[in-house]
Scaffold this motif. Structure first.
Motif, PDB file in Angstrom:
ATOM      1  N   LEU A  85      23.258 150.885  59.101  1.00  0.00           N
ATOM      2  CA  LEU A  85      23.062 150.092  60.074  1.00  0.00           C
ATOM      3  C   LEU A  85      23.553 148.829  59.532  1.00  0.00           C
ATOM      4  O   LEU A  85      22.965 148.040  58.373  1.00  0.00           O
ATOM      5  N   ARG A 138      17.762 150.772  57.903  1.00  0.00           N
ATOM      6  CA  ARG A 138      18.225 152.316  58.161  1.00  0.00           C
ATOM      7  C   ARG A 138      19.494 152.354  57.525  1.00  0.00           C
ATOM      8  O   ARG A 138      20.378 151.421  57.617  1.00  0.00           O
ATOM      9  N   LEU A 180      14.656 150.819  61.097  1.00  0.00           N
ATOM     10  CA  LEU A 180      14.235 151.384  59.840  1.00  0.00           C
ATOM     11  C   LEU A 180      14.594 153.079  59.893  1.00  0.00           C
ATOM     12  O   LEU A 180      14.901 153.514  59.114  1.00  0.00           O
ATOM     13  N   GLY A 181      14.741 153.466  61.106  1.00  0.00           N
ATOM     14  CA  GLY A 181      15.252 155.044  61.494  1.00  0.00           C
ATOM     15  C   GLY A 181      14.056 155.991  61.060  1.00  0.00           C
ATOM     16  O   GLY A 181      12.724 155.552  60.732  1.00  0.00           O
TER      17      GLY A 181
END
Length: 214
Positions: free
Chosen positions: A168, A165, A213-214
């Motif tokens: 991050l 992500r 990962l988002g």
């Protein structure tokens, strides 16, 4: 083989196998009693009786009660007594074989279920016994550190095959997976709340994907 004086020593495959079977019986009995009664309440004498051996046999094989708990945990995590690291086990292979970050996390969620099913209650036994017992506390801290090392392997693998992500950091991603790979979550949802393994795997993979990962 020769001993220190140069004399040849003899190892019997039959005796070796008998010794291994005895140790397996002790480990199985200890695992059951530790879960049923707790670490402190289950004595080595009771473990020996449940395994059908003499107490000195248990002491000779494992040395101490903390060492026996360590062996119980090792075998629960790995699935057997072979000296093969978890990350090299066939059931961990899909993590390395995954070609996309989400596939990595999906595969790792299945690994977490395997570990939770085998060792979740023993993790809890160890956590409860850690207070006031330096050897068990050290063992507990090792378990916690190993969980984070596992999370790091998985996050790094996900980053190898794709992107995390945006914004991050690596450490935050590892921390997120480390929190989610806790076998206590498996106990709470799959054991206490009755979720199926498939339901838990799907939920866990989704939580890790959302965090990383988002």
């Amino acid at each position: 083989m020769t001993d220190v004086k140069g004399r040849r020593s003899y190892r019997s495959p039959v005796r070796d196998e008998a010794r291994r079977r005895t140790q397996q019986a002790v480990v199985a009995a200890a695992a059951r009693l530790f879960v049923e009664r707790g670490y402190a309440a289950a004595s080595l004498r009771e473990v020996a009786e449940a395994a059908g051996v003499a107490r000195p046999t248990v002491a000779a094989a494992f040395g101490s009660k903390p060492a026996l708990l360590r062996q119980v945990l090792d075998e629960a995590l790995a699935g057997d007594d072979e000296p093969v690291p978890v990350a090299q086990r066939p059931w961990f292979a899909p993590v390395w074989q995954a070609a996309r970050p989400r596939d990595v996390l999906d595969a790792y969620a299945e690994v977490c279920v395997v570990i939770g099913r085998r060792a979740g209650r023993l993790f809890e036994v160890t956590r409860r016994a850690a207070g006031g017992h330096p050897e068990i506390e050290a063992l507990w801290l090792t378990l916690v550190a190993n969980r984070r090392a596992g999370a790091e392997m998985v996050v790094r693998r996900a980053r190898e095959v794709g992107e995390l992500r945006a914004g991050l950091t690596l450490d935050r991603a590892i921390d997120s997976v480390w929190v989610l790979n806790d076998p206590t979550l498996y106990l709470a949802l799959a054991v206490d709340r009755g979720w199926s393994d498939a339901e838990y795997t799907e939920w866990l993979a989704a939580q890790m994907a959302a965090a990383v990962l988002g």
